[in-house]
Scaffold this active site. Structure first.
Site: not given
Ligand code: FPP
Length: 242
Positions: A16-18, A21, A33, A65, A127, A189
């Site tokens: 979480d946190g993309n 960031w 992401h 979605w 793994l 998390r």
């Molecule tokens: C949550 O952060 C992250 C996601 C919903 C997507 C995670 C996906 C990846 C790391 C890439 C996956 C790639 C593969 C190959 C499986 P958020 O967007 O909810 O962050 P926020 O809460 O700060 O908005």
């Protein structure tokens, strides 16, 4: 110090946190992401090296979605990019890829990449890397109950058979179809949020939780090891006494 003899067998991560960031850096969410995907790459490698047997990541939930088409499309493009750039190395490192969730409903290019990674790595013995994709845990439990019902009606199961915890476990995504994955020992998390968000509800009955304020794209193998160490210093009783 990390005890390399006591590495948890199954670690699950809510990455979480993309978005936060990306916002902090003034870049589009998809760039967040992408950075998250890079962090994930390093954690998969670290897990292999540490001897973790199962690593499960929450990559896309059934609720995700609701995000913009641009963001959703961007995440699935990253799945394709990840498989294209990493599959050879995953295979070389004896990693077995599995998908938890109804991945057949995601964009075609991603389905194709995922199927290629499943097929290529299916006999690997290192793994097991489980990608939870289009995954939601309540839906998973409902699906298991429906599958059991169907198998009772068609005689695959004895219609008089008692329904047990063990039986339900076998019909979850983590059950027979993906090699009977043991319940997670540790669920991590990132980003300071402290909730499960419909992830592994059944499987987490006795899991330990590890929370960190670090945003997922900044999560490193060093932080990962630190969280495993904190886990090792706890005592698990599984409802019993010392
Ligand atoms: C949550 O952060 C992250 C996601 C919903 C997507 C995670 C996906 C990846 C790391 C890439 C996956 C790639 C593969 C190959 C499986 P958020 O967007 O909810 O962050 P926020 O809460 O700060 O908005």
């Amino acid at each position: 110090m990390l005890d390399r003899e006591k590495i948890p067998a199954h670690i699950a991560i809510i990455m979480d946190g993309n978005g936060r960031w990306a916002k902090a850096k003034g870049v589009p969410r998809v760039a967040g992401h992408n950075a998250g995907m890079m962090a994930m790459k390093e954690i998969v490698k670290a897990s292999s090296q540490l001897g973790v047997k199962y690593l499960t990541v929450y990559a896309f939930s059934t609720e995700n979605w609701k995000r913009s088409a641009e963001e959703v499309g961007g995440i699935f493009k990253l799945v394709v990019k990840y498989v294209n750039s990493e599959l050879a190395e995953l295979h070389e490192n004896n990693v077995r890829v599995k998908i938890l969730g109804d991945y057949t409903q995601v964009p075609k290019a991603a389905v194709d990449s995922l199927e290629k990674s499943l097929e290529t790595t299916k006999d690997n013995t290192g793994l097991q890397f489980n990608i939870a994709l289009n995954y939601g845990s309540r839906a998973e439990i409902v699906r298991a109950v429906n599958l059991i019902e169907k198998d009772r009606k068609t005689g695959v199961l004895d219609p008089d058979m008692e329904i047990t915890e063990e039986l339900i476990s076998r019909y979850l995504y983590t059950g027979v179809e993906n090699g009977n994955i043991p319940d997670p020992d540790l669920i991590i998390r990132t980003s300071g949020e402290e909730r499960l968000s419909n992830f592994l509800l059944w499987q987490s009955a006795y899991s330990e939780f590890g929370f960190t304020d670090v945003l997922w794209p900044d999560f490193t193998p060093a932080e990962f090891e630190r969280m495993i160490e904190a886990y090792q210093n706890r005592e698990r009783r599984f409802g019993g006494r010392k």
